[in-house]
Design an enzyme around this catalytic site. Structure first.
Site, short mmCIF file in Angstrom:
data_model
loop_
_atom_site.label_atom_id
_atom_site.label_comp_id
_atom_site.label_asym_id
_atom_site.label_seq_id
_atom_site.Cartn_x
_atom_site.Cartn_y
_atom_site.Cartn_z
N SER A 92 0.82 -1.20 0.00
CA SER A 92 0.00 0.00 0.00
C SER A 92 0.87 1.26 0.00
O SER A 92 1.65 1.48 -0.92
CB SER A 92 -0.95 -0.05 1.19
OG SER A 92 -1.98 0.91 1.07
N HIS A 97 -7.38 -5.91 -0.14
CA HIS A 97 -6.21 -5.06 0.01
C HIS A 97 -5.20 -5.69 0.97
O HIS A 97 -4.00 -5.60 0.76
CB HIS A 97 -6.66 -3.69 0.54
CG HIS A 97 -5.57 -2.67 0.60
ND1 HIS A 97 -4.83 -2.30 -0.52
CD2 HIS A 97 -5.08 -1.93 1.63
CE1 HIS A 97 -3.96 -1.38 -0.17
NE2 HIS A 97 -4.07 -1.14 1.12
N ASP A 139 -9.58 -5.52 -4.33
CA ASP A 139 -9.02 -4.47 -3.47
C ASP A 139 -9.95 -3.27 -3.51
O ASP A 139 -10.08 -2.60 -4.54
CB ASP A 139 -7.62 -4.10 -3.96
CG ASP A 139 -6.87 -3.21 -2.99
OD1 ASP A 139 -7.51 -2.37 -2.33
OD2 ASP A 139 -5.64 -3.35 -2.91
#
Length: 308
Positions: free
Chosen positions: A129, A288, A259
């Site tokens: 991320s 995610h 995601d």
């Protein structure tokens, strides 16, 4: 002890305490938990486990978490004989709760300095991320010989925000909502993210892990609110296009096809087109936080890339 001896001893002790100490550590065998002080005076917490002569694998966590988010992967790679390192980004976890420097350029510079201090060579850097953005920017600026490969997992590059150049991006109003929620009730906001879209626990039929939810919340609340607030801009508005284009090292891009926080069409599918030596692998139905919910799937893929 005479008065003169006591004074001399006290002076010597004071002198030792005043000496610069950029690296401090608590050591038990090959497990080290330490702190490092950057050139701007920020103290960063990091873990450094395993043989010092083994190839390093460095993990970069997502917002608003800490190095603890990688415990499963660190133990996995440690068992495979690697040296594993993970730091708490400035403002996050056990690192200083900075009110400045919460931007990608500074995050990358912090890693440059830490890699130099630990003398990391031919390291594999894995980022999730926001941490994926940090890896991309660091990799483009790393000192020669420091980095061998990179992995971007559910990562934010090339850019999340909707702009003229990125019309399919996420509108600014969404991130303004993040900031408003953080100000209003950070604790509840973090709980809502962890129990909902981050791990896909809001999907029908999802197997919810309360442990993952609580661990996410624990990590988030350990960090600083100001740094977390600033980091929303860092992960959403930073353009990593030129960083990705500059990379010549092998880069593995992993992304969950479900995601909800970093949509795959606006991230991995675009990033892979910018990489000179990139490989894309996607996971149907995964979220995610795929490396936490499905380590038995993701970890072997990471190891295969490391060994290739």
């Amino acid at each position: 002890m005479t008065r003169r001896t006591a004074i001399a001893t006290g002076a010597a002790t004071a002198a030792l305490l005043l000496m610069p100490r950029p690296l401090t550590a608590q050591t038990q065998g090959d497990l080290i938990m330490a702190t490092f002080t950057t050139t701007d005076g920020t103290t960063l917490f990091y873990k450094d486990w395993g043989p010092r002569d083994a190839q390093p694998v460095v993990f970069h966590h997502g917002w608003p978490l800490s190095a603890d988010d990688w415990d499963t992967q660190m133990l996995y790679f440690l068992e495979q004989g690697y040296r594993v390192i993970a730091h708490d980004r400035r403002g996050h976890g056990r690192s200083d709760q900075t009110d400045s420097g919460n931007d990608m350029d500074t995050y990358a510079q912090d890693m440059v300095e830490l890699a130099r201090a630990l003398d990391l060579k031919d390291a594999i850097h894995i980022g999730h991320s926001t941490g994926g953005g940090e890896v991309a920017r660091y990799a483009a600026r790393a000192e020669p010989g420091r980095i061998a490969k990179a992995v971007l997992i559910g990562a934010v590059p090339p850019i999340m925000l909707k702009t003229e150049a990125n019309p399919e991006g996420i509108p600014l109003e969404v991130f303004d909502g993040f900031r408003a929620s953080l100000i209003a009730n950070r604790a509840q906001f973090f709980l809502d993210i962890a129990s909902g879209p981050f791990y896909g626990f809001n999907r029908e039929g999802a197997k919810v892990s309360e442990g993952l939810v609580q661990n996410w919340w624990r990590q988030g609340m350990a960090g600083g609110a100001k740094a977390h607030y600033d980091c929303i801009k860092a992960f959403s508005e930073t353009d990593f296009t030129e960083d990705l284009k500059a990379l010549t090292i092998p880069v593995l891009v992993l992304h969950g096809e479900d995601d909800q926080l970093v949509p795959i069409a606006n991230s991995a599918h675009l990033a892979i087109k910018l990489l000179r030596n990139g490989t894309l692998k996607t996971y149907p139905g995964l979220s995610h936080g795929l490396f936490a919910t499905h380590p038995e799937v993701v970890n072997p893929d990471l190891l295969a890339f490391a060994r290739a």
